[in-house]
Write an enzyme that holds these catalytic residues in place. Structure first.
Site, PDB file in Angstrom:
ATOM      1  N   PHE A 114      20.101   7.750  43.576  1.00 18.64           N
ATOM      2  CA  PHE A 114      20.396   6.323  43.446  1.00 18.64           C
ATOM      3  C   PHE A 114      21.714   5.932  44.111  1.00 18.64           C
ATOM      4  CE2 PHE A 114      17.471   6.711  39.726  1.00 18.64           C
ATOM      5  CZ  PHE A 114      16.561   5.751  40.126  1.00 18.64           C
TER       6      PHE A 114
ATOM      7  N   ASP B 206      35.592  16.833  43.938  1.00 21.69           N
ATOM      8  CA  ASP B 206      35.240  16.615  42.543  1.00 21.69           C
ATOM      9  C   ASP B 206      35.688  15.239  42.047  1.00 21.69           C
ATOM     10  OD1 ASP B 206      34.641  16.761  39.896  1.00 21.69           O
ATOM     11  OD2 ASP B 206      36.089  18.353  39.423  1.00 21.69           O
ATOM     12  N   ALA B 207      34.722  14.360  41.843  1.00 22.86           N
ATOM     13  CA  ALA B 207      35.011  12.989  41.411  1.00 22.86           C
ATOM     14  C   ALA B 207      35.695  12.939  40.045  1.00 22.86           C
ATOM     15  CB  ALA B 207      33.715  12.171  41.356  1.00 22.86           C
TER      16      ALA B 207
ATOM     17  N   TYR C  61      14.938  13.047  25.891  1.00 21.31           N
ATOM     18  CA  TYR C  61      15.810  12.211  26.712  1.00 21.31           C
ATOM     19  C   TYR C  61      16.563  11.161  25.877  1.00 21.31           C
ATOM     20  CZ  TYR C  61      17.923  10.447  30.880  1.00 21.31           C
ATOM     21  OH  TYR C  61      18.881  10.109  31.809  1.00 21.31           O
TER      22      TYR C  61
ATOM     23  N   VAL D 127      11.843  11.373  41.154  1.00 20.05           N
ATOM     24  CA  VAL D 127      12.091  12.764  41.489  1.00 20.05           C
ATOM     25  C   VAL D 127      13.454  12.867  42.164  1.00 20.05           C
ATOM     26  CG1 VAL D 127      11.236  14.766  42.750  1.00 20.05           C
ATOM     27  CG2 VAL D 127       9.619  13.034  41.936  1.00 20.05           C
ATOM     28  N   THR D 128      14.408  13.480  41.500  1.00 16.29           N
ATOM     29  CA  THR D 128      15.693  13.789  42.136  1.00 16.29           C
ATOM     30  C   THR D 128      16.062  15.203  41.697  1.00 16.29           C
ATOM     31  OG1 THR D 128      17.100  13.008  40.313  1.00 16.29           O
ATOM     32  CG2 THR D 128      16.521  11.377  41.985  1.00 16.29           C
TER      33      THR D 128
HETATM   34  P1  NAD Z   1      21.361  12.974  42.150  1.00 13.83           P
HETATM   35  O1  NAD Z   1      21.407  14.371  41.667  1.00 13.83           O
HETATM   36  O2  NAD Z   1      20.308  12.587  43.113  1.00 13.83           O
HETATM   37  O3  NAD Z   1      22.784  12.558  42.759  1.00 13.83           O
HETATM   38  C1  NAD Z   1      23.978  12.883  42.104  1.00 13.83           C
HETATM   39  C2  NAD Z   1      25.166  12.562  42.971  1.00 13.83           C
HETATM   40  O4  NAD Z   1      26.365  12.928  42.267  1.00 13.83           O
HETATM   41  C3  NAD Z   1      25.218  13.320  44.299  1.00 13.83           C
HETATM   42  O5  NAD Z   1      25.678  12.458  45.306  1.00 13.83           O
HETATM   43  C4  NAD Z   1      26.267  14.417  44.046  1.00 13.83           C
HETATM   44  O6  NAD Z   1      26.949  14.848  45.212  1.00 13.83           O
HETATM   45  C5  NAD Z   1      27.201  13.688  43.123  1.00 13.83           C
HETATM   46  N1  NAD Z   1      28.023  14.564  42.300  1.00 13.83           N
HETATM   47  C6  NAD Z   1      27.635  15.449  41.345  1.00 13.83           C
HETATM   48  N2  NAD Z   1      28.712  16.054  40.794  1.00 13.83           N
HETATM   49  C7  NAD Z   1      29.795  15.537  41.411  1.00 13.83           C
HETATM   50  C8  NAD Z   1      31.200  15.736  41.274  1.00 13.83           C
HETATM   51  N3  NAD Z   1      31.712  16.584  40.378  1.00 13.83           N
HETATM   52  N4  NAD Z   1      32.026  15.046  42.101  1.00 13.83           N
HETATM   53  C9  NAD Z   1      31.535  14.180  43.009  1.00 13.83           C
HETATM   54  N5  NAD Z   1      30.227  13.928  43.162  1.00 13.83           N
HETATM   55  C10 NAD Z   1      29.364  14.599  42.376  1.00 13.83           C
HETATM   56  O7  NAD Z   1      21.273  12.076  40.824  1.00 13.83           O
HETATM   57  P2  NAD Z   1      20.466  10.749  40.476  1.00 13.83           P
HETATM   58  O8  NAD Z   1      19.153  11.159  39.898  1.00 13.83           O
HETATM   59  O9  NAD Z   1      20.534   9.765  41.578  1.00 13.83           O
HETATM   60  O10 NAD Z   1      21.328  10.236  39.226  1.00 13.83           O
HETATM   61  C11 NAD Z   1      22.365   9.291  39.363  1.00 13.83           C
HETATM   62  C12 NAD Z   1      22.467   8.511  38.063  1.00 13.83           C
HETATM   63  O11 NAD Z   1      21.245   7.819  37.820  1.00 13.83           O
HETATM   64  C13 NAD Z   1      22.700   9.410  36.838  1.00 13.83           C
HETATM   65  O12 NAD Z   1      23.559   8.736  35.955  1.00 13.83           O
HETATM   66  C14 NAD Z   1      21.311   9.520  36.232  1.00 13.83           C
HETATM   67  O13 NAD Z   1      21.335   9.797  34.857  1.00 13.83           O
HETATM   68  C15 NAD Z   1      20.778   8.126  36.514  1.00 13.83           C
HETATM   69  N6  NAD Z   1      19.316   7.979  36.468  1.00 13.83           N
HETATM   70  C16 NAD Z   1      18.477   8.883  37.059  1.00 13.83           C
HETATM   71  C17 NAD Z   1      17.085   8.708  36.968  1.00 13.83           C
HETATM   72  C18 NAD Z   1      16.114   9.682  37.594  1.00 13.83           C
HETATM   73  O14 NAD Z   1      14.932   9.647  37.243  1.00 13.83           O
HETATM   74  N7  NAD Z   1      16.527  10.504  38.521  1.00 13.83           N
HETATM   75  C19 NAD Z   1      16.568   7.583  36.302  1.00 13.83           C
HETATM   76  C20 NAD Z   1      17.450   6.655  35.753  1.00 13.83           C
HETATM   77  C21 NAD Z   1      18.836   6.859  35.836  1.00 13.83           C
HETATM   78 NA    NA Z   2      23.387   9.304  42.951  1.00 11.36          NA
END
Ligand code: NAD
Ligand code: NA
Length: 393
Positions: free
Chosen positions: A52, A110-111, A234, A273-274
């Site tokens: 996202f 690291d964010a 969840y 799917v991520t």
């Molecule tokens: P993702 O795994 O696709 O992306 C995660 C991102 O975070 C990547 O860019 C990664 O580089 C970065 N990241 C991770 N650890 C880091 C760190 N320590 N420092 C800097 N960057 C870091 O994840 P996603 O599925 O897009 O999830 C993003 C958000 O959306 C999360 O809060 C998740 O809970 C939420 N979300 C996901 C879904 C789903 O189905 N995938 C649905 C609803 C909400």
């Molecule tokens: Na993301």
């Protein structure tokens, strides 16, 4: 080298440079086909290389014409080894953005650390002055506390009772029952530290103290709720507890941002799917069924469709769709439609290893999983010799 997928459990240890580039280009093309958004102009995306967050950055730039700074954590490529997918996505995004005349710079680090926050703020001061949007889209397995150095780990477990349900081994196509024992309180607390709102607030506090938040500033973070079948693991599980903390943080930040006419908002997104969602028990089976139903009904969306809708119909429109009773944006509305959930629930009961391929979109799940790593895209020659180092243009 010739790059093929190497799947180990929930991850693929290789990524295809040209395929990741294609993924980014496809998302950009989707946004360009849609109408322009009167939106943010200077944007920070935290978690910008995947999922996202990456799609939010693409919509910011190619939908709203914004200059962006991204923060992500990925493994660079070497002469002999491919980098992680997000590493390629980031290079591909920056190349496309710069070619189109937009500013795009990123930090790989690291964010959660003070160091990355300080470096980011210095760059904002130097190049942007002020920012009008922060997207907070981290999904991480652990977090080092910047003040104490303590390491917190997130777990995905129920919080009250052991939870038993169907799950699928997506690679082998085997449906089985899984039982996950409930977390102990310490695990709940640690998951909240990693996936709750504490770090989001640390970012906004640091940006506010640096005086770089523009009047009318917005910050958004992402949540998931989902249907009854996944609630124990969840919504009512450890991750759900962290997300409750995220919701609370949004209220707190909104109060804090009133003085600059700003807002902090949570968007509830659909299941996709991520890399993060593939590691959650039960959820991949649910997603395989959901995709089948939503595709049949013409309601299927990926990250980019979701993020375009978030900006276009909720964040940056004069007539936003209503918020839910907890003040959140709901772009999981199509997933949660009664007709969709009724169809999913009725299929759920019948799914087994024998009928998996027929009754679910496990094939679509596998394809999207591989696409995260740059595989399975039309128009990419996967037999071609590629340089693991994707050039910056
Ligand atoms: P993702 O795994 O696709 O992306 C995660 C991102 O975070 C990547 O860019 C990664 O580089 C970065 N990241 C991770 N650890 C880091 C760190 N320590 N420092 C800097 N960057 C870091 O994840 P996603 O599925 O897009 O999830 C993003 C958000 O959306 C999360 O809060 C998740 O809970 C939420 N979300 C996901 C879904 C789903 O189905 N995938 C649905 C609803 C909400
Ligand atoms: Na993301």
């Amino acid at each position: 080298m010739i790059v093929k997928p190497k799947i180990r459990g929930f991850i693929c240890t290789t990524a295809h440079p040209t395929g990741c580039e294609k993924n980014v280009q496809n998302q950009i093309n989707y946004v360009k086909k849609n109408s322009k958004i009167e939106g943010p102009k200077k944007v920070l995306v935290i978690g910008s290389s995947q999922g996202f967050g990456l799609s939010s950055r693409i919509v910011s730039t190619f939908g709203a014409g914004a200059d962006t700074i991204g923060v992500y954590f990925e493994k660079p490529a070497t002469e002999t080894k491919t980098g992680s997918a997000g590493w390629y996505n980031n290079i591909a995004f920056e190349n496309e953005a710069k070619q189109a005349g937009y500013y795009a710079k990123s930090f790989n680090g690291d964010a959660f650390s003070d160091e990355i926050k300080n470096e980011t703020i210095d760059l904002i001061k130097k190049d942007f002055g002020k920012i009008d949007l922060v997207v907070y889209s981290l999904a991480a397995p652990k977090r080092v506390d910047p003040k104490t150095g303590e390491v917190y780990s997130s777990v995905i477990k129920p919080t009250t009772d052991a939870y038993t349900n169907k799950t699928v081994n997506t690679q082998k196509g085997i449906v089985s029952e899984i039982t996950v024992d409930p977390a102990i309180e310490e695990e709940v607390e640690q998951t909240i530290k990693v996936m709750g709102g504490e770090d989001w607030k640390l970012w906004i506090d640091a940006l506010e103290n640096a005086g770089v938040l523009a009047e009318g500033f917005t910050t958004v973070a992402y949540n998931y709720i989902g249907p009854e079948v996944t609630h124990a693991i969840y919504k009512n599980g450890t991750i759900g507890r962290a997300k409750e903390h995220l919701d609370q943080t949004a209220y707190q930040l909104s109060e804090q941002l009133k003085k600059i006419d700003g807002r902090a908002i949570v968007s509830v997104n659909k299941a996709l799917v991520t890399q993060s969602s593939s590691a959650i028990p039960v959820v991949p089976l649910y997603i395989s069924i959901l995709y089948k139903v939503m595709k049949e009904k013409g309601l299927h969306e990926g990250c980019i469709e979701q993020m375009y809708r978030l900006y276009d119909e909720h964040l940056y429109t004069s007539s936003p769709k209503p918020l839910d009773e907890n003040g959140r944006i709901r772009i999981d509305d199509w997933e949660m439609k009664k007709e969709v959930q009724d169809a999913v629930a009725s299929l759920w009961k019948d799914i087994n290893t024998e009928n998996l391929e027929q009754l679910t979109d496990i094939e679509g799940y596998r394809k999207e999983f591989l696409q995260i790593f740059g595989f399975e895209f039309d128009g990419v020659d996967y037999e071609a010799d590629v340089d693991p180092i994707l050039p910056e243009k």
